[in-house]
Write an enzyme that holds these catalytic residues in place. Structure first.
Site, PDB file in Angstrom:
ATOM      1  N   ALA A   1       0.853  -1.160  -0.031  1.00 41.17           N
ATOM      2  CA  ALA A   1      -0.052   0.093  -0.078  1.00 41.17           C
ATOM      3  C   ALA A   1       0.917   1.295   0.122  1.00 41.17           C
ATOM      4  O   ALA A   1       2.062   1.186   0.318  1.00 41.17           O
ATOM      5  CB  ALA A   1      -0.932  -0.030   1.206  1.00 41.17           C
ATOM      6  N   HIS A   2       0.256   2.342  -0.316  1.00 45.49           N
ATOM      7  CA  HIS A   2       0.978   3.713  -0.286  1.00 45.49           C
ATOM      8  C   HIS A   2       0.020   4.548   0.395  1.00 45.49           C
ATOM      9  O   HIS A   2      -1.370   4.614   0.370  1.00 45.49           O
ATOM     10  CB  HIS A   2       1.219   4.185  -1.747  1.00 45.49           C
ATOM     11  CG  HIS A   2       2.316   3.317  -2.606  1.00 45.49           C
ATOM     12  ND1 HIS A   2       3.437   3.906  -2.806  1.00 45.49           N
ATOM     13  CD2 HIS A   2       2.144   2.231  -3.216  1.00 45.49           C
ATOM     14  CE1 HIS A   2       4.020   3.059  -3.556  1.00 45.49           C
ATOM     15  NE2 HIS A   2       3.511   2.112  -3.762  1.00 45.49           N
ATOM     16  N   PRO A   3       0.761   5.757   1.121  1.00 50.02           N
ATOM     17  CA  PRO A   3      -0.078   6.620   2.166  1.00 50.02           C
ATOM     18  C   PRO A   3      -0.708   7.591   1.314  1.00 50.02           C
ATOM     19  O   PRO A   3      -0.139   8.664   1.006  1.00 50.02           O
ATOM     20  CB  PRO A   3       1.025   7.173   2.855  1.00 50.02           C
ATOM     21  CG  PRO A   3       2.422   7.324   2.061  1.00 50.02           C
ATOM     22  CD  PRO A   3       2.180   5.695   1.188  1.00 50.02           C
TER      23      PRO A   3
END
Length: 212
Positions: free
Chosen positions: A84-86
Site C-alpha cells: 500500500a501507499h499513503p
C-alpha cells in the site's frame, strides 16, 4: 542480500519439491506455508502466505501476504495482494516512510503499514488474469470471473466479474449457502470426502445423503 538468501533457499529446496511436493521447480516462495496436498505451478511468486489443502496457484501468478483456504482454485496470471501507499500524506512515495524502497533512499521514516493481509476463503474459484487488491476478503465458495479487478470484499458463494468487479449473482439461495457454510465440507477428512464425493454434483443430493 535478502533476495539472494531467498534464491538460495529456493534452489536448495528443489530436490524436496521434486520428490515430496506439488510445488514447481520454477517457483519462488518466501515465508510461505503450503499444505502437502496443495500445488504451486511454474513461474509463481508466493510471498508471506498460506495455501490450504487441495488448493492451487496457476502459472505465472503473483500472490503476497495472502491466506488461502482449502480447495481453492487460482488460475494463471493472477495478481493478489501487494503493498500500500499513503494516499492521505503529502506524498504517496515510499521515500517518506520507514520501509525500504527501490531508490534505496528515505527522507524520513514515518510509521506506515504497507502490508495488508488478503484473505481468500475455501472452495473459491479465481479466473485467469484476475487482480485482487491487498486487504480484500473473499468468502467461501465465491467465483471471480476472468480479467476482473477486485477492490471490495466478496461474500460467500457470490459470483463477481468486471472492472471494477461487481456482483453478478449468488451461486445458491441463502438457505443453501447457510447449510454449506455450516457443514464446512472443506474441513472433512479424505475418507469422508470419498464417502460423499458422488453427491458433490448437487448440494441437495449431498444433504439428502447426509440425512440418510
Amino acid at each position: 542480500m535478502r533476495r539472494l538468501l531467498v534464491l538460495i533457499r529456493n534452489i536448495l529446496s528443489i530436490p524436496y519439491r521434486i520428490f515430496c511436493t506439488h510445488i514447481a521447480v520454477i517457483a519462488v516462495l518466501q515465508e510461505a506455508v503450503v499444505d502437502k496436498n496443495a500445488a504451486i505451478c511454474s513461474g509463481v511468486k508466493f510471498y508471506r502466505g498460506k495455501l490450504g489443502k487441495y488448493s492451487y496457484i496457476g502459472n505465472n501468478s503473483f500472490v503476497t501476504d495472502t491466506e488461502i483456504g482449502n480447495f481453492t482454485s487460482i488460475s494463471m496470471n493472477c495478481y493478489i495482494g501487494g503493498t500500500a501507499h499513503p494516499t492521505e500524506w503529502v506524498s504517496t512515495s515510499p521515500v517518506f516512510h520507514k520501509w525500504g524502497n527501490v531508490m534505496k533512499k528515505n527522507f524520513s521514516r514515518h510509521e506506515f503499514e504497507i502490508f495488508k493481509r488478503t484473505i481468500i476463503g475455501n472452495d473459491v474459484w479465481i479466473g485467469n488474469r484476475v487482480m485482487i487488491k491487498a486487504g480484500v476478503s473473499v468468502g467461501d465458495g465465491a467465483v471471480i470471473g476472468m480479467g476482473s479487478i477486485v477492490t471490495k470484499d466478496i461474500g460467500a458463494y457470490e459470483i463477481w466479474a468486471g472492472n471494477p468487479a461487481k456482483m453478478i449473482r449468488k451461486r445458491f439461495d441463502d438457505e443453501m449457502i447457510s447449510k454449506l457454510e455450516e457443514i464446512k465440507w472443506w474441513e472433512w477428512s479424505d475418507e469422508k470426502l470419498f464417502n460423499y464425493a458422488e453427491e458433490f454434483v448437487s448440494p441437495k443430493e449431498l444433504f439428502r445423503s447426509m440425512e440418510e
